[in-house]
Enzyme design. Sequence first.
Site, PDB file in Angstrom:
ATOM      1  CB  CYS A   1      -0.948   0.097   1.197  1.00  0.00           C
ATOM      2  SG  CYS A   1      -2.089  -1.268   1.306  1.00  0.00           S
TER       3      CYS A   1
ATOM      4  NE  ARG B   1       4.606   1.663  -0.109  1.00  0.00           N
ATOM      5  CZ  ARG B   1       5.625   1.393   0.677  1.00  0.00           C
ATOM      6  NH1 ARG B   1       6.848   1.534   0.217  1.00  0.00           N
ATOM      7  NH2 ARG B   1       5.452   0.980   1.908  1.00  0.00           N
TER       8      ARG B   1
ATOM      9  CD1 TRP C   1      -0.581  -6.311  -3.363  1.00  0.00           C
ATOM     10  CD2 TRP C   1      -0.615  -6.923  -1.204  1.00  0.00           C
ATOM     11  NE1 TRP C   1      -0.260  -7.648  -3.293  1.00  0.00           N
ATOM     12  CE2 TRP C   1      -0.272  -8.046  -1.998  1.00  0.00           C
ATOM     13  CE3 TRP C   1      -0.700  -7.083   0.176  1.00  0.00           C
ATOM     14  CZ2 TRP C   1      -0.010  -9.303  -1.436  1.00  0.00           C
ATOM     15  CZ3 TRP C   1      -0.430  -8.326   0.729  1.00  0.00           C
ATOM     16  CH2 TRP C   1      -0.093  -9.427  -0.079  1.00  0.00           C
TER      17      TRP C   1
ATOM     18  CG  ASN D   1       1.869   0.773   4.132  1.00  0.00           C
ATOM     19  OD1 ASN D   1       1.572  -0.382   3.852  1.00  0.00           O
ATOM     20  ND2 ASN D   1       3.113   1.217   4.119  1.00  0.00           N
ATOM     21  N   GLY D   2      -0.241  -1.066   6.253  1.00  0.00           N
ATOM     22  CA  GLY D   2       0.134  -1.968   7.354  1.00  0.00           C
ATOM     23  C   GLY D   2      -1.026  -2.872   7.705  1.00  0.00           C
TER      24      GLY D   2
ATOM     25  CD  GLU E   1      16.582 -13.383  -8.333  1.00  0.00           C
ATOM     26  OE1 GLU E   1      16.022 -13.897  -7.365  1.00  0.00           O
ATOM     27  OE2 GLU E   1      16.266 -12.273  -8.796  1.00  0.00           O
TER      28      GLU E   1
ATOM     29  CE  LYS F   1      13.309 -11.557 -10.283  1.00  0.00           C
ATOM     30  NZ  LYS F   1      13.842 -10.987  -9.100  1.00  0.00           N
TER      31      LYS F   1
ATOM     32  CD  GLU G   1       9.441 -11.810  -9.062  1.00  0.00           C
ATOM     33  OE1 GLU G   1       8.758 -11.330  -8.160  1.00  0.00           O
ATOM     34  OE2 GLU G   1      10.684 -11.745  -9.083  1.00  0.00           O
TER      35      GLU G   1
ATOM     36  CG  HIS H   1      17.971 -38.354  -6.249  1.00  0.00           C
ATOM     37  ND1 HIS H   1      18.392 -39.638  -6.012  1.00  0.00           N
ATOM     38  CD2 HIS H   1      19.092 -37.624  -6.474  1.00  0.00           C
ATOM     39  CE1 HIS H   1      19.710 -39.683  -6.065  1.00  0.00           C
ATOM     40  NE2 HIS H   1      20.163 -38.477  -6.357  1.00  0.00           N
TER      41      HIS H   1
ATOM     42  CE  LYS I   1      11.257  -2.995  -5.523  1.00  0.00           C
ATOM     43  NZ  LYS I   1      11.622  -4.237  -6.207  1.00  0.00           N
TER      44      LYS I   1
HETATM   45  C1  F6R Z   1      11.442 -10.914  -6.178  1.00  0.00           C
HETATM   46  C2  F6R Z   1      11.379  -9.944  -5.108  1.00  0.00           C
HETATM   47  C3  F6R Z   1      11.052 -10.434  -3.747  1.00  0.00           C
HETATM   48  C4  F6R Z   1      11.904  -9.684  -2.712  1.00  0.00           C
HETATM   49  C5  F6R Z   1      11.451 -10.070  -1.301  1.00  0.00           C
HETATM   50  C6  F6R Z   1      12.281  -9.393  -0.232  1.00  0.00           C
HETATM   51  O1  F6R Z   1      11.750 -10.304  -7.394  1.00  0.00           O
HETATM   52  O2  F6R Z   1      11.543  -8.773  -5.312  1.00  0.00           O
HETATM   53  O3  F6R Z   1      11.216 -11.803  -3.629  1.00  0.00           O
HETATM   54  O4  F6R Z   1      13.241 -10.001  -2.907  1.00  0.00           O
HETATM   55  O5  F6R Z   1      10.100  -9.728  -1.130  1.00  0.00           O
HETATM   56  O6  F6R Z   1      12.154  -8.004  -0.298  1.00  0.00           O
HETATM   57  P1  F6R Z   1      13.212  -7.065   0.400  1.00  0.00           P
HETATM   58  O7  F6R Z   1      14.516  -7.285  -0.264  1.00  0.00           O
HETATM   59  O8  F6R Z   1      12.679  -5.690   0.210  1.00  0.00           O
HETATM   60  O9  F6R Z   1      13.259  -7.474   1.846  1.00  0.00           O
END
Ligand code: F6R
Length: 588
Positions: free
Chosen positions: A2, A27, A73, A97-98, A463, A467, A470, A486, A583
């Site tokens: 948010c 966000r 969000w 937010n929270g 990773e 990527k 998502e 296995h 994010k």
């Molecule tokens: C994936 C991604 C997430 C963040 C995770 C941790 O592309 O961005 O998996 O890496 O949510 O976020 P931070 O680094 O902000 O603690």
Amino acid sequence: MCGIVGYVGKEKALPRILSGLKFLEYRGYDSAGVAYILNEKVNITKRVGRIKELESSVDYNLDTYIGIGHTRWATHGVPSEINSHPHQVGKFTVVHNGIIENYLEIKEKLIKEGVNFISETDTEVIPALLDYNYKKEKDILKTIKKTLSSLEGSYALGIICSDDLDNIYAARCGSPLIIAKEDNGNFIASDVPAILSYTNKYILLEEGEIAKISKDNISVYDNELNKIIPKENIFEGTEDAAMLNGYEHYMLKEIHEEEKVYLDTLNYYVENNKFKNTMLEFKDYKHIHIVACGSAYYVGNIGKSLIEEYANIPVDVEVASEYRYKKNFYDKDTLVIIISQSGETADSLAALRKAKEDGIDTLAIVNVFGSSIAREALYTLYVKAGPEIAVATTKAFLAQTTLLTLLAVRLSKKEELLKEFVGLEKSINELLNKDYLEYAKYIYKHNDTFFIGRLVDYALCLEGSLKLKETSYINSVAFQAGELKHGTISLITDGTPVISICTDDLVRSKTISNIKEVKARNAYVIFITNEFIESDFYDKIIVIPKVSKLVSPIISVIPLQLISYEVAKLRGCDIDKPRNLAKSVTVE
Ligand code: F6R
């Protein structure tokens, strides 16, 4: 999770609030709303969907000079107009937010007092409780103080009271909030990019603080309502950092910033192959725990490989949401490292607090200046990635990997290893300028993809796989190359894409044997390696520069990021804002 923007000043408020919200859409983006004061009345407009839906429903030119906005969000209650913010009860209008963990308890109590609730959200209890307390307190600041003392959970709040149409009130606990000053007015915002078009001067509201903001004054109070003098910060980057600058997506722009981000991070800590005093000195720890979430956790896995190999210190890497609840074996000889781009991730913050409570030394590796994790850890090292807007992390991953590699060198006490970094930016540049579309054209038609590699290459596979999942919604899994047989190899059928990363000479022949196993089951193999081999065990080969093993992970991630980007683009996905994601995960 948010985004909040508020403005009070001499300029029209709605263009400022809505443009700020657009920068915070990363966000959360399932609904948005704004409350503004017009004709001595608080007006509210809310829409389901992106900010653009809200934009088309409000008149930018309205003569309103004060307002609060929100991009959501959803956590409690589906995305709907009723559940979106601002929420209004009686005289109070709030954006939040929270998460309020004890909202049901508060709701029940207020319902008994005759308060009527209309949404499914946790947030609605905040204006309801404010309005309830205000009837007795009759003073807005005292009412806010009293209300906050009943809330459990995390919040950043923007508040308007219809008895005071000149001020916005703000408060924070566990969720970030800044107050920014421009010549003609003041803002509140969840993050700096929201205000960069207008100003780079801001105050970080600290835990428990309450602020009263008018067009020409900002007063900040501690939780006992004693006035305090906040510290003013200047954001060092430029407004460009939050703009697309001709790129089609933030993800692509941010990947293309990686050469700079690498150099900025390296040069902040190293000069002439020697550490500067910006790099901390550490005592001799016997154990290290690295704790993080998502991609930052995968950086932790790379860090483990490097620290164990070069510094000879055993490292455990843990997912923060587990670490915060499990029994951890640590003592005064353990360093707990928390890696977080945002510095606000709820589970990572909780893991940090747990280690601190147990008296363990903590080190934060964070991108966002002044974030909670950065402030609360015993030691903090910043990565120099700049604002990251795309939800999927890319440049921060590369910057974190760079810093973890520097940390491995620092802990190894072999400063001479720093020469391995020299010229690496050329390899980064080379990889950024390759074309990855042909690989994406194969992958995008499939519903499953596998990533295989060994040791540090496996961490990169994790990773690469995340990527792809998502951004393009393709199911994908990462495996240690030797582990596939296995069980999971049963999933390999004709044409299944398998991306293999193979950069480590120690296990090169072993990984190749595993690739042959999947090739024998007719997989379509994309082989990413740093040594060209003529053979028929792969379908496509991507040759990356052969650099020292120490710094190789910094560059190896680039093809994985760009392949995911191209696949997501071919599939027509919303690359910068993948579905269901946001994010900065500030909720548990
Ligand atoms: C994936 C991604 C997430 C963040 C995770 C941790 O592309 O961005 O998996 O890496 O949510 O976020 P931070 O680094 O902000 O603690």
